[in-house]
Design a protein around this motif. Structure first.
Motif, PDB file in Angstrom:
ATOM      1  N   ILE A  58      68.498   3.727  41.443  1.00  8.74           N
ATOM      2  CA  ILE A  58      68.574   2.576  42.343  1.00  8.74           C
ATOM      3  C   ILE A  58      69.687   2.741  43.375  1.00  8.74           C
ATOM      4  O   ILE A  58      69.495   2.514  44.575  1.00  8.74           O
ATOM      5  CB  ILE A  58      68.768   1.277  41.541  1.00  8.74           C
ATOM      6  N   ARG A  62      69.460   2.982  47.587  1.00 10.06           N
ATOM      7  CA  ARG A  62      70.219   2.154  48.533  1.00 10.06           C
ATOM      8  C   ARG A  62      71.029   3.018  49.497  1.00 10.06           C
ATOM      9  O   ARG A  62      71.091   2.750  50.702  1.00 10.06           O
ATOM     10  CB  ARG A  62      71.145   1.209  47.759  1.00 10.06           C
ATOM     11  N   LEU A  81      63.064  -2.484  45.433  1.00  8.14           N
ATOM     12  CA  LEU A  81      63.701  -1.456  44.616  1.00  8.14           C
ATOM     13  C   LEU A  81      65.175  -1.325  44.982  1.00  8.14           C
ATOM     14  O   LEU A  81      66.041  -1.227  44.119  1.00  8.14           O
ATOM     15  CB  LEU A  81      62.983  -0.118  44.818  1.00  8.14           C
ATOM     16  N   GLN A  84      67.387  -4.092  43.605  1.00 10.07           N
ATOM     17  CA  GLN A  84      67.550  -4.175  42.156  1.00 10.07           C
ATOM     18  C   GLN A  84      68.984  -3.827  41.751  1.00 10.07           C
ATOM     19  O   GLN A  84      69.503  -2.782  42.134  1.00 10.07           O
ATOM     20  CB  GLN A  84      66.561  -3.226  41.468  1.00 10.07           C
ATOM     21  N   LEU A 123      60.960   0.745  35.699  1.00  8.35           N
ATOM     22  CA  LEU A 123      62.257   1.399  35.569  1.00  8.35           C
ATOM     23  C   LEU A 123      62.666   1.537  34.102  1.00  8.35           C
ATOM     24  O   LEU A 123      63.553   2.320  33.783  1.00  8.35           O
ATOM     25  CB  LEU A 123      63.321   0.592  36.327  1.00  8.35           C
TER      26      LEU A 123
END
Length: 480
Positions: A58, A62, A81, A84, A123
């Protein structure tokens, strides 16, 4: 990366080099597509990244999205996503949560579904799979249909095909879902109150009226009975006239499926339609289709369906005790099949694809009662893209299973070499009992010649019409 893109343009979205196996590779391909302004392909890449991303990826997602300017469509596809955060509990807690939700009648399953959606259940897919495997193996009576539908929906939405296969393996290993064939005169009966003068008590009695809907033949029923009902679960013919509008619990004035015992006009076995097996079976067929479409292990999934009563889970498909410690659930024998409820070996697991409840024997008997649902699915699968894999797995089965599968609906869907390979698998004794003029006429010429070669040593003991066909094939080869 450019070559992978060119391969995608040439071979389509299933090109091997285009398949994304990790987040880093996905963003490299995305950079190439963004540079060339191929925004439509960016959506495919985003879906691939979503499919392979784990909780540990994750932060990487980002950082990659923030590291350069991406087309808005790509950013939107990964927005949930990237948003998260680390609110997801440890995998063991997730596994325990889904196991309890599947096993406890009072569980709030919609709330669990919302949590999985918020956490992006894919996930933590391994934890979800382990929890479901343990839950399925712990069931000692047939679950409510809604619970079954919920579990199988989560399996389809969040688990990879291989992890989903592990869950279906757990169903096959649990004898609670076993089915068997019963043959007789089936009727629509009615529950009536009857007074027992000796005991001075009223009992529910099944009454069958003349002219009621009925069926003479074999039907599939579940081996296990619900603790809340005295009637057995009927799992086939669910849309037939003699099964509709039947009650789920005994009650005066309600309809029930009644199976006549011998020639008695007063003694009946009681059954109620149970739709759980229909839900499970449809989910399994959808799973096979998914395995074929996504290039997953279709053979492994088919092997489960073609084993009458699996004794152990296939290698790699059992929950890892080192990875998950689920103390709240008890599963007998680890990854082995649970104890049978009946000593009778005439039953098979709930989505068995084969025709017979056992895989031994040396004779083909067309008068034998065969399972209803499984053979029909084999005929449909033989007409689809998974046919080569189906034939490969079928060749691993015993000769008697193959012989009862090779019928007028199955054989025409096969290629000549596939027919030949299956015929070669039959022993001489089995082939003698299977080989009729009708069966031989369904074979392609190469397969028919192979059958003739195998039957030639026993030509003197063959049926006259079959002997004529075998001799004709032998003479034709001699003239050539």
């Amino acid at each position: 990366d450019v070559l992978a893109l060119l391969e995608r343009l040439y071979a389509g979205p299933r090109a091997p080099d285009w398949q994304i196996h990790d987040v880093t590779t996905g963003f490299r391909l995305a950079a190439v597509c963004a540079l060339l302004m191929l925004d439509d392909l960016l959506v495919e890449i985003a879906n691939g990244i979503r499919r392979v991303a784990t909780a540990d990826d994750i932060s990487h997602v980002r950082e990659a999205l923030a590291g350069q300017q991406w087309p808005p469509l790509f950013v939107q596809s990964l927005a949930d996503l990237a948003a998260q955060h680390s609110s997801m509990p440890k995998p063991d807690a997730v596994a325990d949560m889904v196991a309890n939700a599947a096993s406890l009648p009072s569980a709030d399953r919609p709330a669990v579904s919302k949590l999985l959606a918020a956490w992006r259940g894919c996930l933590c897919r391994e934890a979800v799979a382990d929890g479901f495997v343990v839950a399925v193996r712990s069931w000692r009576e047939l679950p409510p249909v809604d619970t079954l539908r919920w579990l199988l929906g989560i399996v389809a939405d969040y688990l990879t095909p291989d992890l989903a296969t592990a869950v279906f393996s757990a169903f096959a290993l649990n004898p609670t879902f076993d089915v068997m064939l019963l043959k007789g005169a089936w009727h629509v009966g009615t529950y009536e109150n009857r007074m027992d003068a000796g005991l001075n008590m009223t009992f529910l009695h099944v009454k069958v009226r003349q002219g009621s809907a009925q069926f003479d033949g074999a039907a599939e029923v579940a081996v296990a009975k619900s603790s809340s009902s005295r009637a057995g679960p009927l799992v086939s013919h669910l849309d037939a006239e003699w099964t509709t509008n039947c009650c789920q619990k005994p009650e005066a004035g309600k309809h029930v499926v009644a199976l006549r015992r011998g020639n008695s006009t007063r003694c009946f076995d009681e059954f109620v339609p149970y739709h759980g097996h229909a839900v499970l079976r449809q989910a399994y067929i959808d799973h096979l289709t998914r395995c074929a479409d996504e290039g997953a292990d279709l053979a492994g999934a088919l092997r489960i369906g073609l084993q009458v009563r699996p004794d152990t889970a296939p290698e790699g498909l059992e929950p890892d005790p080192k990875r998950r410690r689920l103390g709240s659930m008890h599963v007998d024998s680890g990854c082995k099949r649970g104890a049978r409820m009946y000593q009778d070996t005439q039953h098979a697991h709930g989505f068995y694809l084969g025709p017979l409840p056992h895989d031994s024997g040396s004779q083909f008997d067309p008068r034998r009662d065969c399972f209803i649902w499984g053979p029909e699915q084999l005929r449909l699968l033989a007409q689809g893209p998974g046919r080569p894999t189906l034939v490969k797995v079928l060749l691993e089965c015993s000769g008697v299973i193959i012989a009862h599968t090779l019928d007028a609906a199955f054989l025409p869907a096969l290629e000549a070499d596939e027919q030949t390979a299956l015929v070669q698998k039959l022993s001489r004794e089995l082939l003698q009992s299977w080989a009729t003029p009708d069966h031989l006429s369904l074979l392609s010429m190469p397969a028919r010649k192979q059958a003739g070669t195998l039957l030639l040593p026993t030509v003197a003991t063959l049926d006259a019409k079959v002997r004529e066909i075998v001799l004709g094939l032998a003479l034709d080869d001699a003239e050539r």
